[in-house]
Design an enzyme around this catalytic site. Sequence first.
Site, PDB file in Angstrom:
ATOM      1  N   ASP A 125      72.033  41.986 -20.791  1.00  0.00           N
ATOM      2  CA  ASP A 125      72.496  43.373 -20.895  1.00  0.00           C
ATOM      3  C   ASP A 125      73.806  43.586 -20.148  1.00  0.00           C
ATOM      4  O   ASP A 125      74.162  42.840 -19.237  1.00  0.00           O
ATOM      5  CB  ASP A 125      71.458  44.322 -20.292  1.00  0.00           C
ATOM      6  CG  ASP A 125      70.281  44.567 -21.208  1.00  0.00           C
ATOM      7  OD1 ASP A 125      70.152  43.863 -22.216  1.00  0.00           O
ATOM      8  OD2 ASP A 125      69.460  45.454 -20.892  1.00  0.00           O
ATOM      9  N   ASP A 126      74.488  44.675 -20.518  1.00  0.00           N
ATOM     10  CA  ASP A 126      75.557  45.317 -19.741  1.00  0.00           C
ATOM     11  C   ASP A 126      76.923  44.658 -19.830  1.00  0.00           C
ATOM     12  O   ASP A 126      77.828  45.036 -19.086  1.00  0.00           O
ATOM     13  CB  ASP A 126      75.177  45.429 -18.256  1.00  0.00           C
ATOM     14  CG  ASP A 126      73.958  46.300 -18.031  1.00  0.00           C
ATOM     15  OD1 ASP A 126      73.519  46.966 -18.985  1.00  0.00           O
ATOM     16  OD2 ASP A 126      73.433  46.307 -16.901  1.00  0.00           O
ATOM     17  N   HIS A 137      74.223  48.926 -26.412  1.00  0.00           N
ATOM     18  CA  HIS A 137      73.519  49.291 -25.174  1.00  0.00           C
ATOM     19  C   HIS A 137      74.054  50.622 -24.644  1.00  0.00           C
ATOM     20  O   HIS A 137      74.064  50.857 -23.438  1.00  0.00           O
ATOM     21  CB  HIS A 137      73.685  48.172 -24.140  1.00  0.00           C
ATOM     22  CG  HIS A 137      72.709  48.234 -22.997  1.00  0.00           C
ATOM     23  ND1 HIS A 137      71.372  48.556 -23.159  1.00  0.00           N
ATOM     24  CD2 HIS A 137      72.868  47.994 -21.664  1.00  0.00           C
ATOM     25  CE1 HIS A 137      70.764  48.502 -21.988  1.00  0.00           C
ATOM     26  NE2 HIS A 137      71.647  48.182 -21.054  1.00  0.00           N
ATOM     27  N   HIS A 157      75.495  53.922 -20.351  1.00  0.00           N
ATOM     28  CA  HIS A 157      74.276  53.440 -19.696  1.00  0.00           C
ATOM     29  C   HIS A 157      73.463  54.554 -19.031  1.00  0.00           C
ATOM     30  O   HIS A 157      73.015  54.427 -17.889  1.00  0.00           O
ATOM     31  CB  HIS A 157      74.642  52.367 -18.660  1.00  0.00           C
ATOM     32  CG  HIS A 157      73.527  51.385 -18.400  1.00  0.00           C
ATOM     33  ND1 HIS A 157      72.525  51.618 -17.493  1.00  0.00           N
ATOM     34  CD2 HIS A 157      73.289  50.155 -18.912  1.00  0.00           C
ATOM     35  CE1 HIS A 157      71.709  50.587 -17.453  1.00  0.00           C
ATOM     36  NE2 HIS A 157      72.144  49.678 -18.315  1.00  0.00           N
ATOM     37  N   TYR A 168      67.469  50.988 -18.991  1.00  0.00           N
ATOM     38  CA  TYR A 168      66.247  51.154 -18.187  1.00  0.00           C
ATOM     39  C   TYR A 168      64.985  51.160 -19.058  1.00  0.00           C
ATOM     40  O   TYR A 168      63.893  51.441 -18.545  1.00  0.00           O
ATOM     41  CB  TYR A 168      66.296  52.447 -17.360  1.00  0.00           C
ATOM     42  CG  TYR A 168      67.618  52.698 -16.686  1.00  0.00           C
ATOM     43  CD1 TYR A 168      68.011  51.978 -15.553  1.00  0.00           C
ATOM     44  CD2 TYR A 168      68.515  53.643 -17.195  1.00  0.00           C
ATOM     45  CE1 TYR A 168      69.239  52.203 -14.943  1.00  0.00           C
ATOM     46  CE2 TYR A 168      69.746  53.880 -16.585  1.00  0.00           C
ATOM     47  CZ  TYR A 168      70.103  53.150 -15.464  1.00  0.00           C
ATOM     48  OH  TYR A 168      71.318  53.379 -14.859  1.00  0.00           O
ATOM     49  N   HIS A 192      70.698  40.101 -17.121  1.00  0.00           N
ATOM     50  CA  HIS A 192      71.942  40.852 -17.141  1.00  0.00           C
ATOM     51  C   HIS A 192      73.162  39.975 -16.880  1.00  0.00           C
ATOM     52  O   HIS A 192      73.060  38.921 -16.244  1.00  0.00           O
ATOM     53  CB  HIS A 192      71.911  41.968 -16.080  1.00  0.00           C
ATOM     54  CG  HIS A 192      70.887  43.019 -16.339  1.00  0.00           C
ATOM     55  ND1 HIS A 192      69.545  42.838 -16.066  1.00  0.00           N
ATOM     56  CD2 HIS A 192      70.991  44.281 -16.853  1.00  0.00           C
ATOM     57  CE1 HIS A 192      68.873  43.920 -16.404  1.00  0.00           C
ATOM     58  NE2 HIS A 192      69.730  44.818 -16.878  1.00  0.00           N
TER      59      HIS A 192
END
Length: 459
Positions: free
Chosen positions: A171-172, A234, A238, A275, A345
């Site tokens: 992720d991210d 994503h 966020h 999350y 991540h």
Amino acid sequence: MKLISYYALFLVSTTGVLAGKLATVSAAVSSSITKTADFFQKSPVWLSTVRGPKNAAQVVKSFPADEDIHAGPLSSGRAILDLKSYPEVNKQPSPHHPEVLAVLKQLDFTWIPNTAPRKVKNWVMDTTLYDASKDPDCWWSATLCKTPKLGYIPEDISICPQKGDWGLNFDDGPYRISWPKSEQEKMYDQPRFYNFLVSSGKQKATLFFVGSNIIRFPEAAQRSLNDGHTICSHTWSHPQMTTLTNEEVVAQLYWTQKAIKETLGITPKCWRPPYGDVDDRVRAIAWQMGMRTFLWDQDSNDWSLVANSATSHLQVKMIDSYFEQWIKNRMIGNDTDHGHITLQHENSNATILLSEKWLPKIQASFRVMPIHQCLNDPHPYWEESWIYPTLDNPNPSKPKMITDGGSGSANGDNIQVTKGTEKNEGTSRVKRKPDDSYLNSFALKVTVFITSTVIFWNI
């Protein structure tokens, strides 16, 4: 003869008084029909005018062959995007922007639950007033629910169906440290980890990109696609998505879709809520915007790492223990009866180091692949020119190349009916709202059956 006369009389009367009296039959069965009817999901029409990258010659237009994948520096990121045409990074985009309003006009909000946005209390989701025992909204943050209560939305993807498969994902990204204190800290910026994946057997992964990071670092996003990774959304900044209004949810998803399309020329069918915070209202919006919800079944907790802090060592030790246990379970035959999607991540120097440490050990114990590959789904994007490897077809034939710089189109005419079941097996069956003619026809058949039976027993 008496039965025939009564039945003929009934057929005439169904267009008049009797049809009105039996209208409740149609209402009674309509809800069950709604839950079982097919609903065709279309590619996002609002992206049909968004062309692919300006530097199209530097971006692949179909899944690359391994011999074309190489480690090395990034290409130039100049003039890939017009940053002035995008919202401020890491901020909630305005729901009143003309482009967002245009998307809102395309959505059918009668299919979206009328659920109020959630509240955050002391930096965490406030679930105190939610009835978790009934879980009416399939709110993951309160109950870890992954099977929507709405019949037309498929179950969230959270596992690889086959035991021993590891759906590698991060992720991210794309990652670049925001405020480096030294040149040494910048050494963890991409393409460091992407080069590491190339050197690790040209390992492919699923990457859930934040829209703000894409426009800040488009050359890294392009490199990831060129390396054969699968790209999913994503969100833009966020946030906890269930805390947003419908319009704010749309803005988060739209600008990320546009950034991906304009940078990479693709339109993902997949997204992951930050999350894990999702309920049926947010799922329904994402589904209408062309994306299915992806979650996980194992959390590495690498997001909790704090680089260069006094507690960092203890955190790494704790997270190491998770990977050690997962690998041990696999080795002694104590693993689950399905494969895994483990939350990891690429959002700090510490998570990059952790992933580099554990990937070789995971590869030695599991069959490591992108999520869509373990699902046997070759089409993670709406563009049909993209065909990814699957378990059944690890070497797909190369499709016809697209030369207009757009890598295919995402528009309302590109209708695809997805295959599979409503479980975690490939892409799920989708559903549509029933039309009145079908309801009326069904109700008439029920009416005929019931009335004929009554007439028969009264002869």
